[in-house]
Design a protein around this motif. Sequence first.
Motif, PDB file in Angstrom:
ATOM      1  N   UNK A 258      59.463  -6.878  -4.227  1.00  7.13           N
ATOM      2  CA  UNK A 258      58.285  -6.027  -4.154  1.00  7.13           C
ATOM      3  C   UNK A 258      57.498  -6.206  -2.857  1.00  7.13           C
ATOM      4  N   UNK A 259      57.934  -7.100  -1.964  1.00  8.98           N
ATOM      5  CA  UNK A 259      57.208  -7.369  -0.724  1.00  8.98           C
ATOM      6  C   UNK A 259      57.483  -6.259   0.284  1.00  8.98           C
ATOM      7  N   UNK A 260      56.518  -5.388   0.488  1.00  7.00           N
ATOM      8  CA  UNK A 260      56.708  -4.249   1.394  1.00  7.00           C
ATOM      9  C   UNK A 260      56.872  -4.699   2.830  1.00  7.00           C
ATOM     10  N   UNK A 261      56.115  -5.726   3.246  1.00  8.47           N
ATOM     11  CA  UNK A 261      56.186  -6.185   4.634  1.00  8.47           C
ATOM     12  C   UNK A 261      57.585  -6.674   4.983  1.00  8.47           C
ATOM     13  N   UNK A 262      58.237  -7.344   4.044  1.00 11.37           N
ATOM     14  CA  UNK A 262      59.589  -7.798   4.304  1.00 11.37           C
ATOM     15  C   UNK A 262      60.533  -6.611   4.485  1.00 11.37           C
ATOM     16  N   UNK A 263      60.335  -5.569   3.720  1.00 13.25           N
ATOM     17  CA  UNK A 263      61.163  -4.374   3.870  1.00 13.25           C
ATOM     18  C   UNK A 263      60.946  -3.727   5.233  1.00 13.25           C
ATOM     19  N   UNK A 264      59.694  -3.661   5.670  1.00 17.75           N
ATOM     20  CA  UNK A 264      59.412  -3.071   6.974  1.00 17.75           C
ATOM     21  C   UNK A 264      60.045  -3.900   8.089  1.00 17.75           C
ATOM     22  N   UNK A 265      59.935  -5.226   7.967  1.00 16.30           N
ATOM     23  CA  UNK A 265      60.541  -6.101   8.974  1.00 16.30           C
ATOM     24  C   UNK A 265      62.053  -5.936   8.994  1.00 16.30           C
ATOM     25  N   UNK A 266      62.652  -5.863   7.823  1.00 15.09           N
ATOM     26  CA  UNK A 266      64.101  -5.723   7.736  1.00 15.09           C
ATOM     27  C   UNK A 266      64.551  -4.370   8.277  1.00 15.09           C
ATOM     28  N   UNK A 267      63.838  -3.315   7.918  1.00 20.06           N
ATOM     29  CA  UNK A 267      64.190  -1.991   8.426  1.00 20.06           C
ATOM     30  C   UNK A 267      64.061  -1.900   9.931  1.00 20.06           C
TER      31      UNK A 267
ATOM     32  N   UNK B 103      68.867   0.926   7.896  1.00 16.36           N
ATOM     33  CA  UNK B 103      67.426   1.096   8.092  1.00 16.36           C
ATOM     34  C   UNK B 103      66.902   2.248   7.237  1.00 16.36           C
ATOM     35  N   UNK B 104      67.660   3.337   7.193  1.00 17.51           N
ATOM     36  CA  UNK B 104      67.261   4.485   6.366  1.00 17.51           C
ATOM     37  C   UNK B 104      67.206   4.082   4.898  1.00 17.51           C
ATOM     38  N   UNK B 105      68.198   3.329   4.430  1.00 11.57           N
ATOM     39  CA  UNK B 105      68.219   2.926   3.023  1.00 11.57           C
ATOM     40  C   UNK B 105      67.021   2.040   2.680  1.00 11.57           C
ATOM     41  N   UNK B 106      66.665   1.146   3.585  1.00 16.77           N
ATOM     42  CA  UNK B 106      65.517   0.270   3.337  1.00 16.77           C
ATOM     43  C   UNK B 106      64.243   1.076   3.199  1.00 16.77           C
ATOM     44  N   UNK B 107      64.015   2.002   4.128  1.00 10.64           N
ATOM     45  CA  UNK B 107      62.763   2.762   4.100  1.00 10.64           C
ATOM     46  C   UNK B 107      62.755   3.803   2.981  1.00 10.64           C
TER      47      UNK B 107
ATOM     48  N   UNK C  52      55.925   3.991   5.635  1.00  9.65           N
ATOM     49  CA  UNK C  52      57.354   4.066   5.363  1.00  9.65           C
ATOM     50  C   UNK C  52      57.938   5.404   5.818  1.00  9.65           C
ATOM     51  N   UNK C  53      57.177   6.483   5.626  1.00  8.08           N
ATOM     52  CA  UNK C  53      57.616   7.799   6.074  1.00  8.08           C
ATOM     53  C   UNK C  53      57.743   7.832   7.591  1.00  8.08           C
ATOM     54  N   UNK C  54      56.796   7.192   8.261  1.00  2.00           N
ATOM     55  CA  UNK C  54      56.808   7.118   9.720  1.00  2.00           C
ATOM     56  C   UNK C  54      58.041   6.348  10.201  1.00  2.00           C
ATOM     57  N   UNK C  55      58.319   5.223   9.555  1.00  2.00           N
ATOM     58  CA  UNK C  55      59.488   4.427   9.936  1.00  2.00           C
ATOM     59  C   UNK C  55      60.783   5.190   9.662  1.00  2.00           C
ATOM     60  N   UNK C  56      60.840   5.894   8.535  1.00  3.54           N
ATOM     61  CA  UNK C  56      62.038   6.660   8.193  1.00  3.54           C
ATOM     62  C   UNK C  56      62.279   7.785   9.210  1.00  3.54           C
ATOM     63  N   UNK C  57      61.205   8.422   9.642  1.00  9.65           N
ATOM     64  CA  UNK C  57      61.341   9.501  10.627  1.00  9.65           C
ATOM     65  C   UNK C  57      61.944   8.980  11.928  1.00  9.65           C
ATOM     66  N   UNK C  58      61.523   7.787  12.356  1.00 12.38           N
ATOM     67  CA  UNK C  58      62.081   7.218  13.581  1.00 12.38           C
ATOM     68  C   UNK C  58      63.518   6.760  13.375  1.00 12.38           C
ATOM     69  N   UNK C  59      63.875   6.355  12.161  1.00 11.48           N
ATOM     70  CA  UNK C  59      65.277   6.043  11.868  1.00 11.48           C
ATOM     71  C   UNK C  59      66.153   7.272  12.118  1.00 11.48           C
TER      72      UNK C  59
END
Length: 382
Positions: free
Chosen positions: A69-78, A90-94, A111-118
């Motif tokens: 459930x740690x969102x920050x870890x997901x962002x770091x991993x993505x 990266x897409x799957x993570x976000x 998360x939407x912002x990160x996915x768009x850059x993916x």
Amino acid sequence: MAFDLSWLLWALPLAFALGWLASRFDLRQWRLEGRQVPRAYFRGLNHLLNEQQDQAIDAFIEAVRHDPDAAELHFALGGLFRRRGDYDRAVRVHEHLLARADLPARERERAQHALAFDFLKAGLLDRAEAAFTALLGTRYDTDARIALLGIYERSRDWARAAEMAERLEGSDRGSFRLRLAHHRCEQAAALRQQGRTAEALALLESLVAHVPESARAWVALAEVRESLGELEGALAALEALATHCPAHVPLIAHSLAQWSLRVGSAERARQPLAAWAAQHEPSLDVTQALATLEPDAQRGRRHYLEHLRAEPSLVAATLWLAGVPLGSADEEALVRRALERAGEPLKRYRCAACGFESRQYFWHCPGCQGWDTYPPRRVEEL
């Protein structure tokens, strides 16, 4: 039958003891997991600081397993997946983050912002466009519009690019006037290819009135007027460029000289070019244009000598030798061919952003996709 309560004396202490043992086990397990997550996290951070991306990814994956459930870890991993070029993961993570119903609105936008850059980094422009469009009106609105502007430019959708540049003009990211001018020039070029020259002319005339600092707009306007047989109007556009964008005079020196000769007024080009040469560093294009304006070849060669006195130049020396006999015809051909070959790379233009070189001057670099990144001078003059 009498109910024997004596067993309660044994059952209650036993139940209490079992409950206490269960609570201690859960507490220890919780503490153990709590220690494992920070250790994995800090181990990943250490690998990241040491630029060991593969080891960092493994550590963060371990941390995410212990705390999904740690969102920050997901962002770091993505972010690590994207930097490594593993865009699918990266897409799957976000996308996993966006699928969580309990994700706060602020984190959902992130998360939407990160996915768009993916999607953008992966070259999936249609999906990136949809993802960035979903961010309009959020705190990422300006970033999304700039990204959409780049997408429209890459897909050569100049009408939408111009519309987006106009909307960004009032933002805090600087001026987009020159970028908008390039979009309008591309639209004018498309109109000319379709045979709609009159519309292209009207568009460019409106453009130079609103963005007179755009050198490309003046060049394009001069070319359209010349194609319509309006040499006076074409020369007027080049003269306006010399006033508003003096740094780009070398780009139009040849056209200014040739068109002036065609209207029978070599002095019309000689005066502004000579004045420019007196105020700026030597330019091969300006020197060559001044030489072509001279009615006598020997007088024209003097311009190359003046250039060589001010700045040693292999190209200028080659041009000066063009009128000098170098021996027999065969020997002269060999020498001239060698000189021309040696000077050819020096005549190119080089992008100041990425170093891409080309014989042709580009307003939009094919290498880095930057606008106005080419200095209007040859490689030898830089």
